[in-house]
Design a protein around this motif. Structure first.
Motif, PDB file in Angstrom:
ATOM      1  N   PHE A 114      29.656 -32.895  30.111  1.00  0.00           N
ATOM      2  CA  PHE A 114      29.336 -32.239  28.842  1.00  0.00           C
ATOM      3  C   PHE A 114      28.443 -31.014  29.046  1.00  0.00           C
ATOM      4  O   PHE A 114      28.569 -30.019  28.329  1.00  0.00           O
ATOM      5  CB  PHE A 114      28.689 -33.236  27.872  1.00  0.00           C
ATOM      6  CG  PHE A 114      28.526 -32.659  26.498  1.00  0.00           C
ATOM      7  CD1 PHE A 114      29.628 -32.268  25.752  1.00  0.00           C
ATOM      8  CD2 PHE A 114      27.262 -32.460  25.961  1.00  0.00           C
ATOM      9  CE1 PHE A 114      29.486 -31.695  24.491  1.00  0.00           C
ATOM     10  CE2 PHE A 114      27.108 -31.898  24.697  1.00  0.00           C
ATOM     11  CZ  PHE A 114      28.226 -31.520  23.969  1.00  0.00           C
ATOM     12  N   ALA A 115      27.547 -31.088  30.041  1.00  0.00           N
ATOM     13  CA  ALA A 115      26.689 -29.926  30.317  1.00  0.00           C
ATOM     14  C   ALA A 115      27.569 -28.736  30.732  1.00  0.00           C
ATOM     15  O   ALA A 115      27.329 -27.598  30.305  1.00  0.00           O
ATOM     16  CB  ALA A 115      25.680 -30.276  31.404  1.00  0.00           C
ATOM     17  N   ASP A 116      28.588 -28.993  31.548  1.00  0.00           N
ATOM     18  CA  ASP A 116      29.503 -27.918  31.958  1.00  0.00           C
ATOM     19  C   ASP A 116      30.220 -27.342  30.734  1.00  0.00           C
ATOM     20  O   ASP A 116      30.382 -26.122  30.598  1.00  0.00           O
ATOM     21  CB  ASP A 116      30.566 -28.439  32.952  1.00  0.00           C
ATOM     22  CG  ASP A 116      29.936 -28.970  34.234  1.00  0.00           C
ATOM     23  OD1 ASP A 116      28.913 -28.411  34.665  1.00  0.00           O
ATOM     24  OD2 ASP A 116      30.459 -29.962  34.796  1.00  0.00           O
ATOM     25  N   LEU A 117      30.645 -28.240  29.855  1.00  0.00           N
ATOM     26  CA  LEU A 117      31.345 -27.781  28.652  1.00  0.00           C
ATOM     27  C   LEU A 117      30.416 -26.910  27.795  1.00  0.00           C
ATOM     28  O   LEU A 117      30.804 -25.824  27.343  1.00  0.00           O
ATOM     29  CB  LEU A 117      31.850 -28.983  27.831  1.00  0.00           C
ATOM     30  CG  LEU A 117      32.492 -28.616  26.491  1.00  0.00           C
ATOM     31  CD1 LEU A 117      33.805 -27.863  26.699  1.00  0.00           C
ATOM     32  CD2 LEU A 117      32.736 -29.856  25.628  1.00  0.00           C
ATOM     33  N   LEU A 118      29.176 -27.398  27.584  1.00  0.00           N
ATOM     34  CA  LEU A 118      28.238 -26.635  26.745  1.00  0.00           C
ATOM     35  C   LEU A 118      27.986 -25.250  27.349  1.00  0.00           C
ATOM     36  O   LEU A 118      27.963 -24.250  26.622  1.00  0.00           O
ATOM     37  CB  LEU A 118      26.901 -27.374  26.660  1.00  0.00           C
ATOM     38  CG  LEU A 118      26.692 -28.344  25.509  1.00  0.00           C
ATOM     39  CD1 LEU A 118      25.254 -28.834  25.504  1.00  0.00           C
ATOM     40  CD2 LEU A 118      27.027 -27.709  24.165  1.00  0.00           C
ATOM     41  N   SER A 166      21.433 -14.264  26.094  1.00  0.00           N
ATOM     42  CA  SER A 166      21.509 -15.469  26.902  1.00  0.00           C
ATOM     43  C   SER A 166      20.679 -15.249  28.161  1.00  0.00           C
ATOM     44  O   SER A 166      20.800 -14.248  28.833  1.00  0.00           O
ATOM     45  CB  SER A 166      22.942 -15.824  27.254  1.00  0.00           C
ATOM     46  OG  SER A 166      23.440 -14.902  28.167  1.00  0.00           O
ATOM     47  N   SER A 167      19.801 -16.208  28.449  1.00  0.00           N
ATOM     48  CA  SER A 167      18.940 -16.033  29.604  1.00  0.00           C
ATOM     49  C   SER A 167      19.633 -16.618  30.837  1.00  0.00           C
ATOM     50  O   SER A 167      20.510 -17.456  30.739  1.00  0.00           O
ATOM     51  CB  SER A 167      17.608 -16.718  29.370  1.00  0.00           C
ATOM     52  OG  SER A 167      17.806 -17.910  28.664  1.00  0.00           O
ATOM     53  N   ALA A 168      19.233 -16.150  31.998  1.00  0.00           N
ATOM     54  CA  ALA A 168      19.881 -16.603  33.231  1.00  0.00           C
ATOM     55  C   ALA A 168      19.514 -18.048  33.531  1.00  0.00           C
ATOM     56  O   ALA A 168      18.430 -18.511  33.184  1.00  0.00           O
ATOM     57  CB  ALA A 168      19.432 -15.716  34.372  1.00  0.00           C
ATOM     58  N   ILE A 194      11.257 -30.065  29.255  1.00  0.00           N
ATOM     59  CA  ILE A 194      12.258 -29.120  29.773  1.00  0.00           C
ATOM     60  C   ILE A 194      12.656 -28.062  28.738  1.00  0.00           C
ATOM     61  O   ILE A 194      12.941 -26.920  29.078  1.00  0.00           O
ATOM     62  CB  ILE A 194      13.498 -29.903  30.291  1.00  0.00           C
ATOM     63  CG1 ILE A 194      13.071 -30.790  31.477  1.00  0.00           C
ATOM     64  CG2 ILE A 194      14.620 -28.965  30.728  1.00  0.00           C
ATOM     65  CD1 ILE A 194      14.128 -31.762  31.970  1.00  0.00           C
ATOM     66  N   ILE A 195      12.656 -28.461  27.454  1.00  0.00           N
ATOM     67  CA  ILE A 195      13.083 -27.515  26.405  1.00  0.00           C
ATOM     68  C   ILE A 195      11.895 -27.256  25.468  1.00  0.00           C
ATOM     69  O   ILE A 195      11.679 -28.017  24.514  1.00  0.00           O
ATOM     70  CB  ILE A 195      14.266 -28.084  25.576  1.00  0.00           C
ATOM     71  CG1 ILE A 195      15.359 -28.616  26.505  1.00  0.00           C
ATOM     72  CG2 ILE A 195      14.814 -27.048  24.622  1.00  0.00           C
ATOM     73  CD1 ILE A 195      16.415 -29.446  25.789  1.00  0.00           C
ATOM     74  N   PRO A 196      11.157 -26.196  25.679  1.00  0.00           N
ATOM     75  CA  PRO A 196      10.003 -25.944  24.818  1.00  0.00           C
ATOM     76  C   PRO A 196      10.439 -25.826  23.355  1.00  0.00           C
ATOM     77  O   PRO A 196      11.452 -25.183  23.065  1.00  0.00           O
ATOM     78  CB  PRO A 196       9.446 -24.605  25.333  1.00  0.00           C
ATOM     79  CG  PRO A 196      10.054 -24.420  26.684  1.00  0.00           C
ATOM     80  CD  PRO A 196      11.354 -25.149  26.692  1.00  0.00           C
ATOM     81  N   LEU A 206      21.932 -31.908  31.379  1.00  0.00           N
ATOM     82  CA  LEU A 206      22.193 -31.462  30.011  1.00  0.00           C
ATOM     83  C   LEU A 206      20.951 -30.760  29.447  1.00  0.00           C
ATOM     84  O   LEU A 206      21.045 -29.694  28.825  1.00  0.00           O
ATOM     85  CB  LEU A 206      22.591 -32.675  29.149  1.00  0.00           C
ATOM     86  CG  LEU A 206      22.908 -32.411  27.689  1.00  0.00           C
ATOM     87  CD1 LEU A 206      23.995 -31.370  27.537  1.00  0.00           C
ATOM     88  CD2 LEU A 206      23.357 -33.702  27.003  1.00  0.00           C
ATOM     89  N   LEU A 207      19.778 -31.344  29.686  1.00  0.00           N
ATOM     90  CA  LEU A 207      18.532 -30.744  29.177  1.00  0.00           C
ATOM     91  C   LEU A 207      18.320 -29.356  29.786  1.00  0.00           C
ATOM     92  O   LEU A 207      17.976 -28.402  29.080  1.00  0.00           O
ATOM     93  CB  LEU A 207      17.339 -31.642  29.506  1.00  0.00           C
ATOM     94  CG  LEU A 207      17.333 -33.011  28.799  1.00  0.00           C
ATOM     95  CD1 LEU A 207      16.172 -33.867  29.301  1.00  0.00           C
ATOM     96  CD2 LEU A 207      17.232 -32.840  27.292  1.00  0.00           C
ATOM     97  N   TYR A 208      18.542 -29.230  31.104  1.00  0.00           N
ATOM     98  CA  TYR A 208      18.355 -27.926  31.754  1.00  0.00           C
ATOM     99  C   TYR A 208      19.372 -26.908  31.227  1.00  0.00           C
ATOM    100  O   TYR A 208      19.070 -25.728  31.085  1.00  0.00           O
ATOM    101  CB  TYR A 208      18.460 -28.057  33.284  1.00  0.00           C
ATOM    102  CG  TYR A 208      17.217 -28.686  33.886  1.00  0.00           C
ATOM    103  CD1 TYR A 208      15.996 -28.003  33.872  1.00  0.00           C
ATOM    104  CD2 TYR A 208      17.244 -29.966  34.434  1.00  0.00           C
ATOM    105  CE1 TYR A 208      14.838 -28.578  34.393  1.00  0.00           C
ATOM    106  CE2 TYR A 208      16.090 -30.549  34.959  1.00  0.00           C
ATOM    107  CZ  TYR A 208      14.893 -29.844  34.934  1.00  0.00           C
ATOM    108  OH  TYR A 208      13.756 -30.410  35.442  1.00  0.00           O
ATOM    109  N   THR A 209      20.574 -27.381  30.940  1.00  0.00           N
ATOM    110  CA  THR A 209      21.599 -26.468  30.409  1.00  0.00           C
ATOM    111  C   THR A 209      21.185 -25.949  29.033  1.00  0.00           C
ATOM    112  O   THR A 209      21.304 -24.751  28.742  1.00  0.00           O
ATOM    113  CB  THR A 209      22.971 -27.188  30.317  1.00  0.00           C
ATOM    114  OG1 THR A 209      23.274 -27.718  31.601  1.00  0.00           O
ATOM    115  CG2 THR A 209      24.067 -26.253  29.867  1.00  0.00           C
TER     116      THR A 209
END
Ligand code: SAH
Ligand code: SF4
Length: 432
Positions: free
Chosen positions: A198-202, A429-431, A276-278, A228-231
Motif C-alpha cells: 500500500f505504501a508503494d501504491l500511495l 512534493s518533498s523528496a 514520523i509525521i509531524p 507507510l508512515l515514512y511514505t
C-alpha cells in the motif's frame, strides 16, 4: 464505498445505453445500493422500498433492483418476500447487470449473487459527475473476519486492483480537474499487487499530480507498517491524517472481536506515527455494547480515547448480524446500557474535538476550497488535511478547487472559521 460502487454501476449501465433519470418519478428503472453493516442501514432500505411500492402501483412497468450487501445477504428471499423487487445483484456481479435487465424485460427475475475471488472491475471507468473529489476503490472484500462484521460474507474474499490501473484512473481524474482522491478498501494495509504494497501504491498515486491531495481509508492496526508512515511523511499531498479504527479499549473485547491487536500495540502505532509525521491527526471507529462488555471494558474505551485524543470518530451501538461469530455470543448488553455508553463516548469525543480544534486557533492550515458553505453563500467551505471543515469569507481571486492557506480564528467542536492568508497552485512534493 457504496458511492464508489454506485459510480461503477452507473459506468456499466451507461456503457450499455442506459441514461440517468432526473428523479425517481421519471425513472424506468430504480436501483437501491444497499449496506448491511448494521440493522438500521437495512431498515432504511425497507423504508425506501415502501416508498417505491407506491410509485410502482402507479407505474407497474417500473423495474426495481437491489444492489450490494443486502442483495448478497438476503439473496432470493428479497424477491420472494417483496414481490416488488425484480432484480437483485451482489457486489461482484455488476458486470452482468445489462444481461440481467434483459431477463427482467423478458418477464423473469434477474438474480446475480455469486461472489468472486478475482473481480476488481479494473477495466471499468466509473461514471462520475464533474467535481473536485473522487473515491477510488483499490481493493474489494475482506479476509479479517472480525467477529461482529458481515463484510467478509457480503463482499467476499480480499483482492487488490492493479497499481497500474489505479494510477491510470488518477491520471484521468487529474486531466479532468479533480483535486482530491480517496483510496478505498476495507483493510488497505494488506494491499498487494505483485509485491507492490500500500505504501508503494500511495507513493505512486501521490506522484501523479501534486495538485491532487490523497486520502485513504481504512487502515487495520494489525498490518500497519513503518514504511507507510515514512511514505506519508515524504509526500506533502498525502494527508497527515490516519483513520485507524480501534473498536474498543479493552483487550478482552478486542480478542472476542478477533481484531488481532492489543491496546498496547495500537498505542505504539499512534506514538510512532506522531514521531514520523509531524502534526498527524487520527480518527477512529468505536463500537459500544459488544457482547459481554462490562462497565470496566467501557471505561477502558474512554481511557483509550483520553490517551489518543481523536480528531473525529464514527461511533456505533453494537448491532448483531446473523451468520457472524458474535451473533452466536448473544446480545447481552441491554439496549439502554448500550445507549448510555454510546452517549458517553460521543460526549467525550465532542470534548476532544473542541479541545483539538481550539489548539488550532492562531495557526495556519492548508485547505481545499470545496464550494459555498452550507449556511451562507457569502462564505466558502474548505477542508483541512484532517478532514475538518473551515468556513472562510468569499473573496476575489479564490474559486472552488483552490488550495489556500487559512489562519484559524474561531472554532466549535465541528467547524473551524478562518481567513485566507495565501493561495497555492499545487502541493509541493518533498523528496523522499
Ligand atoms: N474495514 C473497516 C471498516 C468496516 S465497517 C475496519 O475494519 O475498520 C465500518 C465500521 O462499522 C467498523 O469499523 C465498525 O466500527 C462498525 N461496525 C461493523 N460491524 C458492526 C456491527 N455489527 N455493529 C456495530 N458496528 C459495526
Ligand atoms: Fe469488517 Fe473487520 Fe473486515 Fe473491517 S476488517 S470490514 S470490521 S471484518
Amino acid at each position: 464505498m457504496n458511492t464508489a460502487d454506485t459510480e461503477l454501476v452507473m459506468g456499466i449501465l451507461n456503457n450499455n445505453g442506459y441514461d440517468f433519470a432526473k428523479d425517481v418519478q421519471s425513472a424506468d428503472v430504480v436501483f437501491l445500493n444497499t449496506c448491511s453493516i448494521r440493522e438500521n442501514a437495512e431498515q432504511r432500505i425497507y423504508g425506501r422500498l415502501g416508498n417505491l411500492k407506491i410509485l410502482k402501483e402507479k407505474n407497474p412497468q417500473m423495474v426495481v433492483g437491489i444492489l450490494g450487501c443486502m442483495a448478497e445477504r438476503l439473496k432470493k428471499n428479497l424477491i420472494e418476500e417483496r414481490k416488488l423487487v425484480d432484480i437483485i445483484v451482489g457486489p461482484d456481479e455488476y458486470r452482468r447487470l445489462p444481461e440481467l435487465m434483459d431477463v427482467v424485460y423478458g418477464g423473469g427475475k434477474g438474480i446475480g449473487v455469486k461472489l468472486s475471488r478475482t473481480e476488481t472491475y479494473d477495466d471499468i471507468i466509473p461514471y462520475r459527475e464533474e467535481g473536485l473529489q473522487a473515491w477510488i476503490s483499490v481493493m474489494r472484500g475482506c479476509d479479517k473476519f472480525c467477529t461482529y462484521c458481515v463484510v467478509p460474507f457480503t463482499r467476499g474474499r480480499e483482492r487488490s486492483r492493479s497499481l497500474e490501473s489505479i494510477v491510470k484512473e488518477v491520471e484521468h481524474l487529474s486531466a479532468k480537474g479533480f483535486r482530491e482522491v480517496t483510496l478505498l478498501g476495507q483493510n488497505v494495509n494488506s494491499y498487494d499487487d505483485n509485491g507492490n504494497d500500500f505504501a508503494d501504491l500511495l507513493a505512486a498515486v501521490a506522484s501523479v499530480d501534486t495538485g491532487i491531495r490523497v486520502r485513504y481509508m481504512t487502515s487495520h492496526p494489525q498490518d500497519f507498517s513503518d514504511k507507510l508512515l515514512y511514505t506519508i511523511a515524504a509526500h506533502e499531498n498525502l494527508c497527515n491524517y490516519i483513520h485507524l479504527p480501534v473498536q474498543s479499549g479493552s483487550n478482552r473485547i478486542l480478542e472476542l472481536m478477533n481484531r488481532t491487536y492489543t491496546v498496547e500495540h495500537y498505542l505504539t502505532i499512534i506514538e510512532k506515527a506522531k514521531k514520523i509525521i509531524p502534526g498527524v491527526s487520527f480518527s477512529t471507529d468505536i463500537i459500544s455494547g459488544f457482547p459481554t462488555e462490562t462497565l470496566e471494558d467501557h471505561l477502558m474505551t474512554l481511557e483509550l480515547m483520553e490517551k489518543v485524543k481523536y480528531d473525529g470518530a464514527f461511533m456505533f451501538k453494537y448491532s448483531p448480524r446473523e451468520g457472524t461469530k458474535a451473533y452466536r455470543m448473544g446480545d447481552d448488553v441491554p439496549e439502554e446500557v448500550k445507549s448510555k455508553r454510546l452517549q458517553q463516548i460521543i460526549e467525550l469525543q465532542h470534548r476532544h474535538s473542541l479541545e483539538l480544534n481550539s489548539e488550532l486557533i492562531g495557526k495556519t492550515e492548508k485547505v481545499l476550497v470545496e464550494g459555498f458553505s452550507k449556511k451562507s453563500d457569502k462564505f466558502f467551505a474548505a477542508r483541512t488535511d484532517s478532514n475538518k471543515i473551515v468556513v472562510i469569507p468569499i473573496q476575489d481571486g479564490i474559486v472552488e478547487g483552490d488550495y489556500v492557506e487559512v489562519r484559524i480564528d474561531r472554532v466549535t467542536s465541528g467547524t473551524l472559521f478562518g481567513e485566507v492568508t495565501s493561495v497555492f497552485d499545487k502541493y509541493k512534493s518533498s523528496a523522499v
